[in-house]
Structure formats: structure tokens, C-alpha cells
Design a protein around this motif. Structure first.
Motif, PDB file in Angstrom:
ATOM      1  N   ARG A   6       0.865  -1.190   0.000  1.00  0.00           N
ATOM      2  CA  ARG A   6       0.000   0.000   0.000  1.00  0.00           C
ATOM      3  C   ARG A   6       0.896   1.232   0.000  1.00  0.00           C
ATOM      4  O   ARG A   6       2.083   1.177   0.345  1.00  0.00           O
ATOM      5  N   ASP A   7       0.323   2.354  -0.366  1.00  0.00           N
ATOM      6  CA  ASP A   7       1.063   3.620  -0.395  1.00  0.00           C
ATOM      7  C   ASP A   7       0.546   4.615   0.634  1.00  0.00           C
ATOM      8  O   ASP A   7       1.134   5.685   0.808  1.00  0.00           O
ATOM      9  N   ARG A   8      -0.542   4.281   1.302  1.00  0.00           N
ATOM     10  CA  ARG A   8      -1.134   5.196   2.271  1.00  0.00           C
ATOM     11  C   ARG A   8      -1.826   4.397   3.364  1.00  0.00           C
ATOM     12  O   ARG A   8      -2.050   3.196   3.229  1.00  0.00           O
ATOM     13  N   THR A  48      -3.827   0.866   9.169  1.00  0.00           N
ATOM     14  CA  THR A  48      -4.668   2.055   9.345  1.00  0.00           C
ATOM     15  C   THR A  48      -3.899   3.269   9.847  1.00  0.00           C
ATOM     16  O   THR A  48      -4.363   4.407   9.721  1.00  0.00           O
ATOM     17  N   GLY A  49      -2.715   3.024  10.474  1.00  0.00           N
ATOM     18  CA  GLY A  49      -1.995   4.133  11.094  1.00  0.00           C
ATOM     19  C   GLY A  49      -2.701   4.657  12.321  1.00  0.00           C
ATOM     20  O   GLY A  49      -2.488   5.794  12.736  1.00  0.00           O
ATOM     21  N   ARG A  50      -3.525   3.820  12.947  1.00  0.00           N
ATOM     22  CA  ARG A  50      -4.256   4.175  14.160  1.00  0.00           C
ATOM     23  C   ARG A  50      -3.961   3.181  15.268  1.00  0.00           C
ATOM     24  O   ARG A  50      -3.949   1.975  14.995  1.00  0.00           O
ATOM     25  N   PRO A  51      -3.741   3.631  16.489  1.00  0.00           N
ATOM     26  CA  PRO A  51      -3.768   5.012  16.953  1.00  0.00           C
ATOM     27  C   PRO A  51      -2.636   5.849  16.345  1.00  0.00           C
ATOM     28  O   PRO A  51      -1.604   5.318  15.934  1.00  0.00           O
ATOM     29  N   MET A  52      -2.838   7.149  16.362  1.00  0.00           N
ATOM     30  CA  MET A  52      -1.935   8.057  15.668  1.00  0.00           C
ATOM     31  C   MET A  52      -0.510   8.008  16.211  1.00  0.00           C
ATOM     32  O   MET A  52       0.447   8.290  15.487  1.00  0.00           O
ATOM     33  N   ALA A  53      -0.345   7.628  17.482  1.00  0.00           N
ATOM     34  CA  ALA A  53       0.986   7.604  18.084  1.00  0.00           C
ATOM     35  C   ALA A  53       1.929   6.659  17.353  1.00  0.00           C
ATOM     36  O   ALA A  53       3.144   6.878  17.333  1.00  0.00           O
ATOM     37  N   VAL A  54       1.400   5.607  16.712  1.00  0.00           N
ATOM     38  CA  VAL A  54       2.279   4.657  16.033  1.00  0.00           C
ATOM     39  C   VAL A  54       2.968   5.288  14.833  1.00  0.00           C
ATOM     40  O   VAL A  54       4.029   4.827  14.395  1.00  0.00           O
ATOM     41  N   GLY A  59       5.962   6.293  10.200  1.00  0.00           N
ATOM     42  CA  GLY A  59       5.728   7.272   9.142  1.00  0.00           C
ATOM     43  C   GLY A  59       4.547   8.166   9.454  1.00  0.00           C
ATOM     44  O   GLY A  59       3.434   7.674   9.631  1.00  0.00           O
ATOM     45  N   LEU A  60       4.770   9.478   9.522  1.00  0.00           N
ATOM     46  CA  LEU A  60       3.709  10.403   9.920  1.00  0.00           C
ATOM     47  C   LEU A  60       2.622  10.543   8.861  1.00  0.00           C
ATOM     48  O   LEU A  60       1.436  10.415   9.152  1.00  0.00           O
ATOM     49  N   ARG A  61       3.009  10.806   7.614  1.00  0.00           N
ATOM     50  CA  ARG A  61       2.034  11.071   6.557  1.00  0.00           C
ATOM     51  C   ARG A  61       1.703   9.825   5.739  1.00  0.00           C
ATOM     52  O   ARG A  61       0.587   9.652   5.276  1.00  0.00           O
ATOM     53  N   GLY A 243      -9.731   5.631  21.254  1.00  0.00           N
ATOM     54  CA  GLY A 243      -8.800   6.733  21.452  1.00  0.00           C
ATOM     55  C   GLY A 243      -7.951   6.931  20.218  1.00  0.00           C
ATOM     56  O   GLY A 243      -7.224   6.033  19.803  1.00  0.00           O
ATOM     57  N   TRP A 244      -8.058   8.111  19.584  1.00  0.00           N
ATOM     58  CA  TRP A 244      -7.363   8.324  18.321  1.00  0.00           C
ATOM     59  C   TRP A 244      -5.852   8.442  18.508  1.00  0.00           C
ATOM     60  O   TRP A 244      -5.080   8.132  17.603  1.00  0.00           O
ATOM     61  N   LEU A 245      -5.412   8.855  19.704  1.00  0.00           N
ATOM     62  CA  LEU A 245      -3.977   9.057  19.911  1.00  0.00           C
ATOM     63  C   LEU A 245      -3.268   7.798  20.389  1.00  0.00           C
ATOM     64  O   LEU A 245      -2.295   7.345  19.783  1.00  0.00           O
ATOM     65  N   LEU A 246      -3.765   7.181  21.468  1.00  0.00           N
ATOM     66  CA  LEU A 246      -3.091   6.023  22.064  1.00  0.00           C
ATOM     67  C   LEU A 246      -3.872   4.720  21.913  1.00  0.00           C
ATOM     68  O   LEU A 246      -3.304   3.643  22.105  1.00  0.00           O
ATOM     69  N   GLY A 247      -5.163   4.802  21.612  1.00  0.00           N
ATOM     70  CA  GLY A 247      -5.943   3.613  21.319  1.00  0.00           C
ATOM     71  C   GLY A 247      -6.020   2.580  22.419  1.00  0.00           C
ATOM     72  O   GLY A 247      -6.135   1.392  22.161  1.00  0.00           O
ATOM     73  N   GLY A 248      -5.955   2.992  23.670  1.00  0.00           N
ATOM     74  CA  GLY A 248      -6.060   2.036  24.767  1.00  0.00           C
ATOM     75  C   GLY A 248      -4.730   1.677  25.396  1.00  0.00           C
ATOM     76  O   GLY A 248      -4.688   1.100  26.487  1.00  0.00           O
ATOM     77  N   PHE A 249      -3.616   2.005  24.734  1.00  0.00           N
ATOM     78  CA  PHE A 249      -2.307   1.667  25.291  1.00  0.00           C
ATOM     79  C   PHE A 249      -1.952   2.523  26.501  1.00  0.00           C
ATOM     80  O   PHE A 249      -0.961   2.272  27.177  1.00  0.00           O
ATOM     81  N   GLN A 250      -2.771   3.545  26.786  1.00  0.00           N
ATOM     82  CA  GLN A 250      -2.508   4.354  27.976  1.00  0.00           C
ATOM     83  C   GLN A 250      -2.618   3.534  29.257  1.00  0.00           C
ATOM     84  O   GLN A 250      -1.997   3.860  30.267  1.00  0.00           O
ATOM     85  N   ARG A 251      -3.397   2.447  29.211  1.00  0.00           N
ATOM     86  CA  ARG A 251      -3.494   1.591  30.400  1.00  0.00           C
ATOM     87  C   ARG A 251      -2.143   0.955  30.715  1.00  0.00           C
ATOM     88  O   ARG A 251      -1.746   0.864  31.876  1.00  0.00           O
ATOM     89  N   GLN A 252      -1.461   0.508  29.704  1.00  0.00           N
ATOM     90  CA  GLN A 252      -0.142  -0.085  29.918  1.00  0.00           C
ATOM     91  C   GLN A 252       0.849   0.956  30.420  1.00  0.00           C
ATOM     92  O   GLN A 252       1.652   0.699  31.314  1.00  0.00           O
ATOM     93  N   MET A 253       0.787   2.148  29.827  1.00  0.00           N
ATOM     94  CA  MET A 253       1.712   3.203  30.209  1.00  0.00           C
ATOM     95  C   MET A 253       1.498   3.622  31.666  1.00  0.00           C
ATOM     96  O   MET A 253       2.441   3.986  32.366  1.00  0.00           O
ATOM     97  N   ALA A 254       0.247   3.544  32.118  1.00  0.00           N
ATOM     98  CA  ALA A 254      -0.072   3.972  33.481  1.00  0.00           C
ATOM     99  C   ALA A 254       0.085   2.865  34.509  1.00  0.00           C
ATOM    100  O   ALA A 254      -0.071   3.106  35.705  1.00  0.00           O
TER     101      ALA A 254
END
Length: 323
Positions: A6-8, A48-54, A59-61, A243-254
Motif C-alpha cells: 500500500r502507499d497510504r 490504518t496508522g491508528r492510533p496516531m501515536a504509532v 511514518g507520519l504522513r 482513542g485516536w492518539l493512544l488507542g487504549g495503550f494508555q493503560r499499559q503506560m499507566a
């Protein structure tokens, strides 16, 4: 070579089967002729590039690596000058860096191990990420013989390996799954099964010494109600949390912070990809103590359908793409 690329970022519709160059290898890398590739939730995340933190890592874009797939099983086609553990012709399994939904993939030698002799390539491709994650979950939770352990998502990729490994460790296992998967979960070693469509996990009060939460769909307060006062919760992945940014991984981080309150311990499990863990799993697999559970296989051209099926959230064991 043929590959699913894929390209995107986007849904499975962004994927197509195309001809691309065979990847080149570095000094510490191995070129693998792919025979099968596992499909895990990480594939959907990278697609999908989601959550956005990945995207900070991949690759950002747009994706840095066009080809999807990380679990791999196949035959070594070539090795870099610095590779000492493997040679052409070896049958291997592990994780790759260039994408395993292809006829050839590259991998660092420390992420590959000899394929267990009794496994097919399909079974071997189902093993690396899920089995290593399960092994590290059991280790991180500090499981001891005789302890009562609850596994959520017990019929899934990580969960099905966790149930079997816990039996090896001498634990008393209760699996959580849907009605249609009860017999499967019992057959791989669970002494008791909770049908989550009929009962909640705290139905018997605080009775589990350890909870390995592979499903990620239950709130932490509920998990704690089912746990003994000084028990341990191992959180695996982000699960279905939003969660668009962390997608649930905040539980692990916390998790380290959560362990400060009360006597219960909470740990976040992040799999580390090492051949040593694959080699530790190999004798358990070859003895029959641990066996990969395969739900479905798909041809390479049908890999987008494999990802769509996985995204529905209810495979019994692993989904594998054959090449």
C-alpha cells in the motif's frame, strides 16, 4: 516478487497485490523465502496508522514500509556477511522488518530461530508474536504453580497460547470466551471457562491470583474486583479501547502508577522480539505441550480479506496467510 502493498494508511481497500523488487539484506540480516505469514492485530494498526501515536515510528504522513506483515515462517534464501546463526536452506520462524505478506522478506538474525520440527509453516507463522507475547505475559505476571489465573480472550491468538503456557507453569486456569469457543478453550487446558455472554468475570468475587487481560475490553475496576487483594493484573495490548492518539495503550503506560494504589500489582506487557524466547518455546511445542490454534488460512492475494476477518474481533486462534 509478488507482495501485498500500500502507499497510504487506510482500511484493507488500500492494499493490493503488486510486483515489487526483492528486498536487499544488510550485514546482520537474513533474506527469507516466505511460506506463510501470521496476521495479528498489529497488522491492522500498521495498515490504518491508528492510533496516531504509532505513526511516530512508522511514518507520519505515509507508511515507511509498503508491505504489511511481521510474523513469518519460511526458508533462508541468503544471509548477510555478519550472520553466524543461520545459513541458506534453514527453515525458520520469527518476525521480519520488510513485510511478510510477500514472496521474500528480510529479518535481523536475532529475530529468527529454527522452525520447530513438528510444525508446518502455517503453524510456525502463527506462533512468533502471539506465543512470545503470551510467554512474556506469564513471566511478567510472575506465575507460580497452583495459582488461580484468569485469561480474558482465551480463544484468541495470545490467549490460546497463554492458557497452554500457564498449564506448563502449573497454574489453575480459567478462560474467558464466547459460547461457541468454550470447548476449544477447555481442550487447550482451561479447568474452568466463563462465557462472557452469560456471566461477568467477577461472578465469584475476588478469587484470582493473576489476571492476564488479552482482550482489553474490560475496565480496570472490574478486573480488580475479580483479583485477590495482593494479586497481579497483566495488561496485554490496547485491545478494543478507543482513542485516536493512544488507542487504549494508555493503560499499559499507566500500569506502574496504578500499582501504587492498594496491594494489587498492575503491569503492562510489551512483547520483546528475541530468538531466545522462540528457542525457549520450541521444546514445549515439539513435546506437544503447546500447539498453535489456527482459525483460517488465506492465499497471499486474499490477505486483505484475512485482515478484514481479524478486524471483526472473533477468530478462534490465529489467522494465517500462505505464500
Amino acid at each position: 516478487m509478488k507482495a501485498i502493498a500500500r502507499d497510504r494508511y487506510g482500511p484493507a481497500d488500500v492494499l493490493d497485490l503488486r510486483d515489487i523488487d526483492t528486498p536487499s539484506i544488510g550485514e546482520d540480516e537474513v533474506l527469507v523465502k516466505v511460506r506463510a505469514a501470521g496476521v495479528d492485530p498489529g497488522v491492522w494498526i500498521l495498515m490504518t496508522g491508528r492510533p496516531m501515536a504509532v505513526r511516530l515510528a512508522v511514518g507520519l504522513r505515509r507508511p515507511k514500509v509498503a508491505v504489511l506483515g511481521r510474523d513469518v515462517a519460511g526458508v533462508v534464501a541468503a544471509v548477510g556477511a555478519g550472520v553466524t546463526r543461520l545459513r541458506p536452506g534453514d527453515e525458520v520462524f520469527g518476525t521480519c522488518g520488510s513485510g511478510s505478506f510477500a514472496e521474500y522478506a528480510t529479518a535481523r538474525q536475532h529475530r529468527l530461530a529454527p522452525k520447530p520440527a513438528n510444525l508446518t509453516f502455517v503453524q510456525a507463522a502463527a506462533t512468533p508474536i502471539s506465543a512470545v507475547t503470551a510467554l512474556q505475559s506469564v513471566r511478567d505476571a510472575r506465575v507460580q504453580p497452583g495459582q488461580r489465573v484468569l485469561v480474558t480472550g482465551a480463544a484468541g491468538g495470545v490467549g490460546s497460547f497463554a492458557v497452554q503456557l500457564l498449564k506448563v507453569y502449573g497454574a489453575r486456569v480459567t478462560g474467558v470466551c464466547s459460547t461457541s469457543k468454550i470447548e476449544l478453550v477447555r481442550s487447550i487446558g482451561a479447568e474452568d471457562v466463563i462465557d462472557y455472554t452469560q456471566h461477568e468475570i467477577d461472578r465469584g468475587g475476588a478469587q484470582y491470583d493473576i489476571i492476564i487481560d488479552t482482550a482489553g475490553s474490560r475496565p480496570l475496576p472490574l478486573l480488580r474486583r475479580a483479583l485477590t487483594p495482593h494479586g497481579t493484573i497483566a495488561l496485554v495490548g490496547g485491545g478494543h479501547a478507543k482513542g485516536w492518539l493512544l488507542g487504549g495503550f494508555q493503560r499499559q503506560m499507566a500500569a506502574p502508577l496504578l500499582s501504587l494504589f492498594g496491594g494489587q500489582r498492575v503491569c503492562g506487557v510489551t512483547a520483546r522480539e528475541r530468538y531466545e524466547d522462540l528457542e525457549e518455546l520450541t521444546p514445549l511445542i515439539e513435546s506437544g505441550s503447546v500447539t498453535p490454534v489456527i482459525d483460517r488460512t488465506y492465499a497471499l492475494a486474499d490477505a486483505p480479506d484475512a485482515i478484514r476477518y481479524l478486524a471483526q474481533g472473533h477468530p478462534a486462534g490465529k489467522v494465517v496467510v500462505t505464500v
